[in-house]
Design a protein around this motif. Structure first.
Motif, PDB file in Angstrom:
ATOM      1  N   LEU A 115      21.701 168.291  11.709  1.00 10.52           N
ATOM      2  CA  LEU A 115      23.040 168.620  11.223  1.00 10.52           C
ATOM      3  C   LEU A 115      24.077 168.427  12.323  1.00 10.52           C
ATOM      4  O   LEU A 115      25.137 167.824  12.099  1.00 10.52           O
ATOM      5  N   LEU A 116      23.787 168.899  13.527  1.00  6.85           N
ATOM      6  CA  LEU A 116      24.724 168.721  14.640  1.00  6.85           C
ATOM      7  C   LEU A 116      24.922 167.244  14.958  1.00  6.85           C
ATOM      8  O   LEU A 116      26.037 166.803  15.266  1.00  6.85           O
ATOM      9  N   SER A 117      23.855 166.469  14.833  1.00  6.51           N
ATOM     10  CA  SER A 117      23.964 165.028  15.076  1.00  6.51           C
ATOM     11  C   SER A 117      24.882 164.370  14.052  1.00  6.51           C
ATOM     12  O   SER A 117      25.715 163.524  14.399  1.00  6.51           O
ATOM     13  N   LEU A 118      24.756 164.747  12.783  1.00  9.10           N
ATOM     14  CA  LEU A 118      25.621 164.196  11.743  1.00  9.10           C
ATOM     15  C   LEU A 118      27.077 164.570  11.997  1.00  9.10           C
ATOM     16  O   LEU A 118      27.979 163.733  11.888  1.00  9.10           O
ATOM     17  N   ILE A 119      27.308 165.828  12.357  1.00 14.47           N
ATOM     18  CA  ILE A 119      28.678 166.269  12.628  1.00 14.47           C
ATOM     19  C   ILE A 119      29.290 165.458  13.767  1.00 14.47           C
ATOM     20  O   ILE A 119      30.440 165.016  13.685  1.00 14.47           O
ATOM     21  N   ALA A 120      28.513 165.220  14.820  1.00 13.37           N
ATOM     22  CA  ALA A 120      29.020 164.452  15.956  1.00 13.37           C
ATOM     23  C   ALA A 120      29.153 162.968  15.633  1.00 13.37           C
ATOM     24  O   ALA A 120      29.899 162.250  16.294  1.00 13.37           O
ATOM     25  N   HIS A 121      28.453 162.510  14.591  1.00 15.06           N
ATOM     26  CA  HIS A 121      28.439 161.094  14.202  1.00 15.06           C
ATOM     27  C   HIS A 121      29.665 160.699  13.360  1.00 15.06           C
ATOM     28  O   HIS A 121      30.058 159.543  13.329  1.00 15.06           O
ATOM     29  N   ARG A 122      30.285 161.667  12.667  1.00 13.38           N
ATOM     30  CA  ARG A 122      31.395 161.374  11.757  1.00 13.38           C
ATOM     31  C   ARG A 122      32.542 160.686  12.480  1.00 13.38           C
ATOM     32  O   ARG A 122      32.896 161.040  13.587  1.00 13.38           O
ATOM     33  N   ARG A 123      33.108 159.659  11.826  1.00 15.13           N
ATOM     34  CA  ARG A 123      34.248 158.940  12.393  1.00 15.13           C
ATOM     35  C   ARG A 123      35.280 158.638  11.313  1.00 15.13           C
ATOM     36  O   ARG A 123      34.936 158.471  10.137  1.00 15.13           O
ATOM     37  N   SER A 124      36.523 158.527  11.740  1.00 19.83           N
ATOM     38  CA  SER A 124      37.619 158.105  10.881  1.00 19.83           C
ATOM     39  C   SER A 124      38.227 156.853  11.507  1.00 19.83           C
ATOM     40  O   SER A 124      38.888 156.941  12.536  1.00 19.83           O
ATOM     41  N   LEU A 125      37.987 155.712  10.876  1.00 19.88           N
ATOM     42  CA  LEU A 125      38.458 154.437  11.427  1.00 19.88           C
ATOM     43  C   LEU A 125      39.737 153.987  10.733  1.00 19.88           C
ATOM     44  O   LEU A 125      39.895 154.160   9.522  1.00 19.88           O
ATOM     45  N   LYS A 126      40.625 153.372  11.500  1.00 22.05           N
ATOM     46  CA  LYS A 126      41.853 152.829  10.922  1.00 22.05           C
ATOM     47  C   LYS A 126      41.520 151.716   9.936  1.00 22.05           C
ATOM     48  O   LYS A 126      40.481 151.065  10.024  1.00 22.05           O
ATOM     49  N   GLN A 127      42.447 151.487   9.014  1.00 20.37           N
ATOM     50  CA  GLN A 127      42.225 150.499   7.946  1.00 20.37           C
ATOM     51  C   GLN A 127      41.874 149.122   8.489  1.00 20.37           C
ATOM     52  O   GLN A 127      41.051 148.416   7.912  1.00 20.37           O
ATOM     53  N   SER A 128      42.485 148.746   9.599  1.00 22.83           N
ATOM     54  CA  SER A 128      42.255 147.411  10.159  1.00 22.83           C
ATOM     55  C   SER A 128      40.829 147.224  10.668  1.00 22.83           C
ATOM     56  O   SER A 128      40.415 146.103  10.943  1.00 22.83           O
ATOM     57  N   LEU A 129      40.072 148.306  10.787  1.00 22.66           N
ATOM     58  CA  LEU A 129      38.699 148.240  11.298  1.00 22.66           C
ATOM     59  C   LEU A 129      37.657 148.346  10.191  1.00 22.66           C
ATOM     60  O   LEU A 129      36.476 148.534  10.463  1.00 22.66           O
ATOM     61  N   LEU A 130      38.104 148.242   8.931  1.00 20.50           N
ATOM     62  CA  LEU A 130      37.199 148.390   7.793  1.00 20.50           C
ATOM     63  C   LEU A 130      36.950 147.054   7.106  1.00 20.50           C
ATOM     64  O   LEU A 130      37.804 146.167   7.108  1.00 20.50           O
ATOM     65  N   LYS A 131      35.798 146.954   6.477  1.00 22.74           N
ATOM     66  CA  LYS A 131      35.494 145.801   5.626  1.00 22.74           C
ATOM     67  C   LYS A 131      36.118 146.043   4.253  1.00 22.74           C
ATOM     68  O   LYS A 131      36.175 147.188   3.786  1.00 22.74           O
ATOM     69  N   PRO A 132      36.534 144.997   3.569  1.00 19.49           N
ATOM     70  CA  PRO A 132      37.094 145.176   2.229  1.00 19.49           C
ATOM     71  C   PRO A 132      36.019 145.336   1.150  1.00 19.49           C
ATOM     72  O   PRO A 132      36.337 145.541  -0.012  1.00 19.49           O
ATOM     73  N   ASP A 133      34.750 145.267   1.523  1.00 17.06           N
ATOM     74  CA  ASP A 133      33.649 145.296   0.553  1.00 17.06           C
ATOM     75  C   ASP A 133      33.711 146.542  -0.330  1.00 17.06           C
ATOM     76  O   ASP A 133      33.990 147.643   0.164  1.00 17.06           O
ATOM     77  N   PRO A 134      33.413 146.395  -1.614  1.00 14.84           N
ATOM     78  CA  PRO A 134      33.423 147.554  -2.518  1.00 14.84           C
ATOM     79  C   PRO A 134      32.411 148.619  -2.089  1.00 14.84           C
ATOM     80  O   PRO A 134      31.391 148.308  -1.476  1.00 14.84           O
ATOM     81  N   ILE A 135      32.718 149.839  -2.433  1.00 13.96           N
ATOM     82  CA  ILE A 135      31.824 150.978  -2.190  1.00 13.96           C
ATOM     83  C   ILE A 135      31.264 151.405  -3.545  1.00 13.96           C
ATOM     84  O   ILE A 135      32.021 151.563  -4.505  1.00 13.96           O
ATOM     85  N   PRO A 136      29.950 151.615  -3.657  1.00 11.67           N
ATOM     86  CA  PRO A 136      29.402 152.075  -4.935  1.00 11.67           C
ATOM     87  C   PRO A 136      30.011 153.414  -5.360  1.00 11.67           C
ATOM     88  O   PRO A 136      30.178 154.322  -4.540  1.00 11.67           O
ATOM     89  N   ARG A 137      30.342 153.509  -6.626  1.00  9.22           N
ATOM     90  CA  ARG A 137      30.943 154.739  -7.148  1.00  9.22           C
ATOM     91  C   ARG A 137      30.057 155.954  -6.882  1.00  9.22           C
ATOM     92  O   ARG A 137      30.551 157.049  -6.620  1.00  9.22           O
TER      93      ARG A 137
END
Length: 196
Positions: A9-31
């Motif tokens: 759980l601590l590893s997941l919490i430390a793993h979370r990131r918020s990336l700016k739009q310019s650093l994302l792929k446009p690929d669809p995300i499954p609903r």
């Protein structure tokens, strides 16, 4: 009782990131992945079981109307002397940089201070962000003027007392998962434990 390992759980919490739009792929995300995020959000702690969080999800072609709304909100919200047509166009186009946009609303229960309801929504969003990280997704909470403007809130369908607190945009990173950095938590804590 359902449990998970504290180190995981601590590893997941430390793993979370918020990336700016310019650093994302446009690929669809499954609903289904967005649904998992929102289910996690629904289990946030909240005073008096008010469950004040509200969400509206925009993906695929529905983002076009959202982009037009951000552009109009920019025009309505910026001072005339600071208006920039390029900035307006950037608001229109930004929705295509992330495949999913989730409006974040707070509908107060009426029995508790507003700050408690906002804190509950924040906890809900954080739960969604943790699930996103577990799925290899970035989830960024945007709260600038065009995304929180009353015009945008009306587009989403929320009227007072419901408040639009921003949007979480979700996508897969187009760059290696960034490493995080935090100061030592011990420097941010004062202990009062035991007898004086």
């Amino acid at each position: 009782m359902l449990t998970c390992s504290t180190p995981e759980l601590l590893s997941l919490i430390a793993h979370r990131r918020s990336l700016k739009q310019s650093l994302l792929k446009p690929d669809p995300i499954p609903r289904e992945q967005i649904e998992q995020m929102l289910e996690a959000a629904n289990w946030a702690p909240n005073h008096g079981a008010s469950e004040p969080w509200r969400f509206a999800v925009y993906a695929e072609d529905s983002r076009k109307a959202l982009g037009e709304t951000f552009a109009r909100s920019y025009r309505l919200g910026v001072a005339k002397e600071k208006y920039n047509p390029q900035a307006e166009e950037e608001q229109r186009k930004r929705v295509w940089l992330a495949p999913v946009w989730i409006a974040i609303g707070m509908q107060p229960g009426g029995r508790h201070p507003e700050w408690e309801e906002v804190a509950a929504v924040g906890a809900a969003v954080y739960g969604a962000q943790l699930v996103a990280a577990s799925l290899g997704l970035s989830a960024f909470w945007a709260s600038g003027m065009p995304v929180t403007h009353p015009n945008t809130a009306r587009f989403v369908g929320w009227e007072p007392p419901t408040k639009l607190l921003g949007f979480v945009y979700v996508g897969r990173p187009a760059v290696p998962w960034p490493k995080g950095a935090r100061g030592d938590w011990r420097q941010k804590v004062v202990w009062h434990w035991g007898n004086p």
